[in-house]
Each structure stands twice: as C-alpha cells, then as structure tokens.
Design an enzyme around this catalytic site. Structure first.
Site, short mmCIF file in Angstrom:
data_model
loop_
_atom_site.label_atom_id
_atom_site.label_comp_id
_atom_site.label_asym_id
_atom_site.label_seq_id
_atom_site.Cartn_x
_atom_site.Cartn_y
_atom_site.Cartn_z
N LEU A 148 0.93 -0.86 0.04
CA LEU A 148 -0.09 -0.25 -0.05
C LEU A 148 0.78 0.85 -0.37
O LEU A 148 1.84 1.22 0.81
CB LEU A 148 -0.83 -0.33 1.21
CG LEU A 148 -1.55 -1.10 1.29
CD1 LEU A 148 -2.83 -1.13 2.85
CD2 LEU A 148 -2.07 -1.68 0.03
N ALA A 167 -0.62 3.75 -1.78
CA ALA A 167 -0.92 5.77 -2.44
C ALA A 167 -1.35 6.68 -0.70
O ALA A 167 -1.89 8.07 -1.03
CB ALA A 167 -2.63 4.77 -3.09
N ARG A 169 1.90 14.83 6.18
CA ARG A 169 2.91 15.20 7.11
C ARG A 169 4.51 15.13 6.36
O ARG A 169 5.51 15.38 7.72
CB ARG A 169 3.02 13.86 8.40
CG ARG A 169 1.88 14.39 9.09
CD ARG A 169 1.86 13.12 10.36
NE ARG A 169 0.60 11.70 9.20
CZ ARG A 169 0.39 10.65 10.36
NH1 ARG A 169 0.93 10.43 11.40
NH2 ARG A 169 0.40 9.91 9.52
N GLY A 218 -8.16 4.51 2.77
CA GLY A 218 -8.61 4.15 4.33
C GLY A 218 -7.20 3.14 3.35
O GLY A 218 -7.45 3.03 2.34
C1 UD1 Z 1 -1.30 2.37 9.88
C2 UD1 Z 1 -2.54 1.75 10.99
C3 UD1 Z 1 -2.10 0.63 11.69
C4 UD1 Z 1 -0.61 0.72 11.94
C5 UD1 Z 1 0.66 2.18 11.28
C6 UD1 Z 1 1.68 1.51 11.27
C7 UD1 Z 1 -5.01 1.35 9.21
C8 UD1 Z 1 -6.02 2.19 9.65
N1 UD1 Z 1 -3.86 2.04 10.17
O1 UD1 Z 1 -1.62 3.34 10.41
O2 UD1 Z 1 -2.75 -0.01 13.50
O3 UD1 Z 1 -0.67 0.90 13.36
O4 UD1 Z 1 -0.68 2.07 10.19
O5 UD1 Z 1 2.15 2.37 10.94
O6 UD1 Z 1 -4.21 0.28 8.93
N2 UD1 Z 1 -2.28 4.01 2.30
C9 UD1 Z 1 -2.92 4.16 1.14
N3 UD1 Z 1 -4.37 4.60 1.21
C10 UD1 Z 1 -5.03 5.26 1.72
C11 UD1 Z 1 -4.20 5.27 3.14
C12 UD1 Z 1 -2.83 4.68 3.39
O7 UD1 Z 1 -2.58 3.81 0.02
O8 UD1 Z 1 -6.13 5.42 1.44
C13 UD1 Z 1 -0.61 4.03 2.79
C14 UD1 Z 1 0.57 4.67 2.81
O9 UD1 Z 1 0.39 5.44 1.69
C15 UD1 Z 1 0.69 3.78 3.92
C16 UD1 Z 1 0.30 2.57 4.57
O10 UD1 Z 1 -0.60 2.49 4.03
O11 UD1 Z 1 1.71 3.28 2.77
C17 UD1 Z 1 -0.95 3.15 6.23
O12 UD1 Z 1 -0.87 4.61 5.96
P1 UD1 Z 1 -1.23 5.24 7.14
O13 UD1 Z 1 -1.70 6.80 6.87
O14 UD1 Z 1 0.08 6.24 6.63
O15 UD1 Z 1 -1.71 4.69 8.50
P2 UD1 Z 1 -1.59 5.19 9.61
O16 UD1 Z 1 -2.16 6.28 10.50
O17 UD1 Z 1 0.03 5.22 10.18
CA CA Z 2 2.27 5.33 8.80
#
Ligand code: UD1
Ligand code: CA
Length: 502
Positions: A41, A43, A48, A113
């Site tokens: 993942l 995207a 930040r 998400g």
């Molecule tokens: C996420 C987890 C959290 C965990 C943490 C660890 C969820 C809801 N939460 O939170 O439990 O402790 O990672 O690092 O999964 N991404 C997408 N599309 C989206 C949103 C995110 O591709 O719509 C990808 C981001 O690029 C990233 C990853 O998913 O690589 C995690 O997303 P991020 O928003 O950083 O999640 P956290 O808030 O860190």
């Molecule tokens: Ca993260």
C-alpha cells in the site's frame, strides 16, 4: 498530531511477547512453496512530510523507501511473480522510479483508507494461499521476519506483525481477551483511554488467508473518526467468525518503524546506518566511530579494513584487504585494491584503484580513472578518464584528463593536460619513466616518449620523442644592475604637482 516513536534496544522491547519470535531462516527456504500474493500500500498522501515528492519516494540509505519494501517482497516470491502495488493519483512518478521491478500497479484515486487501498488490488490476488500486506512507508522489515509472518498464516489463521512498544502513541493497539486471544485492532484516534494504555501495537503488516479476504473487505465500514475504511477492522470480523489470529514479532524495533514525517525519516536513516555499521564491524572492519559513517548502497570489504570518521559510500564500493580510508572521504561506485591508503577528504567516483596506492589528501578522482598498483596521487590532484601505470606519481596540484600514463612516470607539481579545445576532448599519452617538470602544460593531442624529460614551466604542443628533453618556455633574459638603476630613477623623480587641496 500523531507521534510514532519506536526506539531500538529499549529494555521493554527486548521482552518476549507471548507468541513466537522469528528465528533466522536459511536463504534456500525463503521462496515460499504456498501461493502468495504481496500487496504494497503506497497511495497515502504523506501530507506530514510537507513535500511535493510522494512519501514512498523519499530516500532511505540513498534509495526510495518503496524500493526497500519491494526488494524484501521480491525475495519472498518465486521467479517473475509480480508485486501488487497500490499508488495514488501521483503514481506516474512512483512507477517511473520503480520500473526495475515486476509490478502490477493499481490506482486508488481517492485515499479512503488502508482497507479501501487493499480493495483496489484484492480482485487480482490469488484466491487461495496467503495475501501479505506491506506498507510503502514501513521500509526496513527483514525478509526473515516477513517469512515468519507468512508461515504463521493459513486458511483458518490470520497473522499480524505486532510489537510491544514503550511509545505506542499513534499506532493501532492490539486488543486481546482474557484468554490472551486477539479480538480487534483499535486505531489510536478511536481508542478509549484504557485502550490507549495498551503497549502492543499494530505494525500494519499482516498475512491474510486469501480465501477469506474479499469476504472481509466487503464488510468494512467507514464508521470511525477518520471516516476511512480501515484494513485493521478485518481483525474484529475474523475474530467474530472464530478465525484464529496470531501475532509474530520482529527481532528489532527498527524493522517496523514507519515514516510519516521528516523527523521519523531522519531517525530511521540513523537506525539503518547504525545497523550497517554493526554489520561492518561484525565482518571485521575497524570503524573509528560507528556512529559517523554513511552507506548509501553496497559496501563490500576485505579483511582488516580501516575506515576513519565521516566517510560516505555510495552505489557499489569494494575495499580490498588492509585498505585504509581517511576521514571525510566520499567514495562512489569504485573498487580500491589491497593495501591502498585513501587519505583525508578525497573524492573518488566510478574509478578502479589498484593495490598499494596512495590517494590524497584532498584528491579528486573523477569517472573512469584507473590506477595500477603502487600509484601515488597526492593533494589537489584531479583525474578524469585516465589510466596511470604502476608506481607512477602525480603528487601535487595537477589535472590529468583523457590521458594514458605508463609506469614509473613522474608528473611535477602543477602539471596540466590541456585536453579540451572548447569543442572536443583530446588524448595525452606519456610513456614509461617519462619525467614531466613542474608547471607544464601539455596541449593535447600530444605524446611524450619513453624516458623523455620535459623542462619545468614548458608548454608542450608537439610530441616529445623517446629519451629526449623538451623545453618549451621563453628563454630567461637577465639585465645586470637593473634594480639599482631603477630605484635611483624613482628617487630623482620631481614631486607630483597634483594636489587635492589645490
Ligand atoms: C496504519 C494502521 C495502524 C498502524 C500503522 C503502522 C490502519 C487503519 N492503521 O496507520 O493500525 O499502527 O499503520 O504504521 O491501517 N495508504 C493507502 N491508501 C490510503 C491510506 C493509506 O495506500 O487510503 C497507505 C499509505 O501510503 C501507507 C499505509 O497505507 O503506506 C499506511 O497508511 P497511513 O495513513 O500511514 O496509516 P497510519 O495512520 O500510519
Ligand atoms: Ca504510517
């Protein structure tokens, strides 16, 4: 503001959690036999980071974060099996920078998400076996750790990579029942104060039984603080259905350190460099200070190599047995032969250095420099596209470009090869045992024969045959008694009539 802080070597991080800690796996077993799909993942907007560059392209140890994840993932897959990578609208640049991998790309147009991100790739995944979910912003997980996670997953068991952290703030928390069974993951923002006190965190990385995946994904709801489809919610769904949920832990906390901000990027960079330094010292290299070395690429070392403080190695660098690197050197894509000394503040790029040479201090070897053994290149010498033969010396303040030097050649201080006429580069060749006097300009194309000698201060425009002496400078004129005469004239001059007071 969320904080994601994981410090390595905290006493509480060393305490084993109830489940298994991964053991190292022999390389030959790394390619799993069971069918496995890997989805990365990537995207997320990465807001930040305050950057126009997609977060997953920000570098770690000299390479985009995402390529570290892809490297580890590729090792788990047989042959040309593609990785599934979910990118956002700015995915074109990500694709371009990662085009060396076999990838099926998916676009998540709107970032709704992590669950929604996985929905984009899920239909393409194998329907049996395991779906391993990785995050593009959690770049340093070791292959052995990922393999343990995959091994812990089967058709009736979901496996989570979790960590007991003294700084759980910002992460999803692992909820367990009275029997210590995992029942859910609660995001930091949605957690109650009691849940926030839990120290076992979700790293985000999980191995999911493929046959249950789409069933769970279709049941996700965005009924949370962020109004997102959380992938983490599949854990509660799985628990309700009686699916086993197990946790696996990384050996080191840095393996699951996420990068959400530049501060976290900088901190992880230090952790990675610390790890690289530890690998070098384990391999027998002496580092004057393991906290002051940077390796952005691959550094191969022989026995008894010594590296002083503040050196930077980029690309692929090889240091032979007994090589000594002085402080502040920058070496890139080069190999340095046994017993060679590179002294303080030298810069070496795309070059081959032979055995027992001495380079620097303050030398700059530019691309395609090739030194045979026993060569000395001293201070403020620049070389480029040149080869220098055995035991030759270019010790001070010289420029050697597009040149071929034989063995035992001596280049005097301040010698310049004038290789560029403003349009083209031209070659200079200097045969064995030739001696070039100081401050010589060799106007290329030109050659100096074996054992020939050039007088200091010469401008050489025609080739010098073997064994001859060439002097190309204007003859000195000496006027006897001139200084005394000139000074007398100065004294007898009438006083200036110019006056500012007028
Ligand atoms: C996420 C987890 C959290 C965990 C943490 C660890 C969820 C809801 N939460 O939170 O439990 O402790 O990672 O690092 O999964 N991404 C997408 N599309 C989206 C949103 C995110 O591709 O719509 C990808 C981001 O690029 C990233 C990853 O998913 O690589 C995690 O997303 P991020 O928003 O950083 O999640 P956290 O808030 O860190
Ligand atoms: Ca993260």
């Amino acid at each position: 503001m969320r904080r994601e802080r994981l410090e390595p070597d905290q006493p509480s991080l060393r305490e084993p959690l109830p489940d298994s800690v991964p053991q190292p796996i022999p390389d030959k077993d790394l390619k799993t036999q069971m069918s496995i799909s890997i989805v990365i993942l990537a995207a997320g907007r990465g807001s930040r980071m305050q950057s126009s560059l997609p977060k997953v392209l920000h570098p770690l140890a000299g390479r985009p974060m995402l390529t570290h994840v892809m490297d580890s993932a590729t090792q788990l897959l047989p042959g040309q099996t593609p990785l599934y990578v979910v990118v956002g609208k700015d995915g074109a640049l990500v694709r371009e920078k990662c085009n060396q991998y076999t990838v099926r790309w998916f676009e998540q147009a709107q970032q709704l998400g992590t669950g929604h991100a996985l929905m984009q790739a899920a239909p393409a995944c194998e329907k049996a076996g395991t779906v391993l979910v990785l995050y593009g912003d959690v770049p340093m997980t070791r292959v052995e750790t990922l393999q343990s996670l995959v091994d812990a997953c089967n058709d009736s068991c979901l496996a989570l990579l979790t960590l007991n952290s003294p700084e759980p703030s910002g992460y999803g928390r692992i909820i367990r029942d009275d029997n210590n069974r995992i029942t859910a993951i609660v995001e930091d923002r949605d957690a109650s104060p009691q849940q926030r006190a839990i120290t076992e965190i979700n790293t985000g990385i999980m191995a999911i039984p493929a046959q249950r995946l789409s069933h769970w994904l279709t049941r996700l709801r965005a009924d949370n603080v962020q109004e997102e489809y959380y992938l983490t919610d599949i854990v509660a769904l799985a628990a309700e259905e009686g699916t086993d949920i197990v946790s696996v832990h990384p050996r080191h906390a840095w393996e699951v350190q996420g990068v959400n901000s530049r501060a976290q990027q900088a901190r992880l960079e230090r952790m990675v460099q610390q790890q690289r330094a530890a690998e070098l010292t384990d391999a027998g290299v002496t580092l004057m200070d393991p906290a002051r070395i940077d390796i952005r690429g691959q550094l191969d070392t022989g026995r008894d190599v010594f590296i002083d403080i503040n050196c930077l190695f980029e690309g692929h660098v090889t240091l032979g047995d007994g090589v000594e690197i002085g402080p502040g050197c920058h070496i890139r894509n080069s190999s340095i032969g046994r017993g060679t000394q590179v002294r303080s503040y030298s810069v070496i790029e795309d070059s081959q250095i032979g055995t027992d040479c001495s380079v620097g201090p303050f030398a700059r070897l530019r691309p395609e420099t090739c030194l045979a053994s026993g060569v000395r290149v001293g201070n403020f010498v620049e070389t480029k596209q040149s080869s220098i033969g055995t035991n030759s010396k270019v010790n001070h303040l010289s420029y050697i470009g597009n040149s071929t030097l034989g063995s035992q050649v001596n280049i005097g201080a301040g010698t310049i090869t004038c290789n560029y006429d403003g349009v083209q580069k031209h070659p200079t060749s200097i045969a064995d045992e030739a001696f070039i006097g100081s401050n010589t300009a060799l106007v290329a194309p030109v050659s100096v024969g074996k054992g020939a000698c050039v007088g200091a201060g010469s401008t050489i425009t025609a080739s010098v045959p073997e064994g001859s002496l060439a002097i190309g400078r204007s003859r000195q004129r000496t006027i006897p008694g001139w200084t005394k005469h000139a000074r007398t004239k100065e004294r007898d001059k009438p006083e200036s009539t110019d006056s500012h007071n007028g």
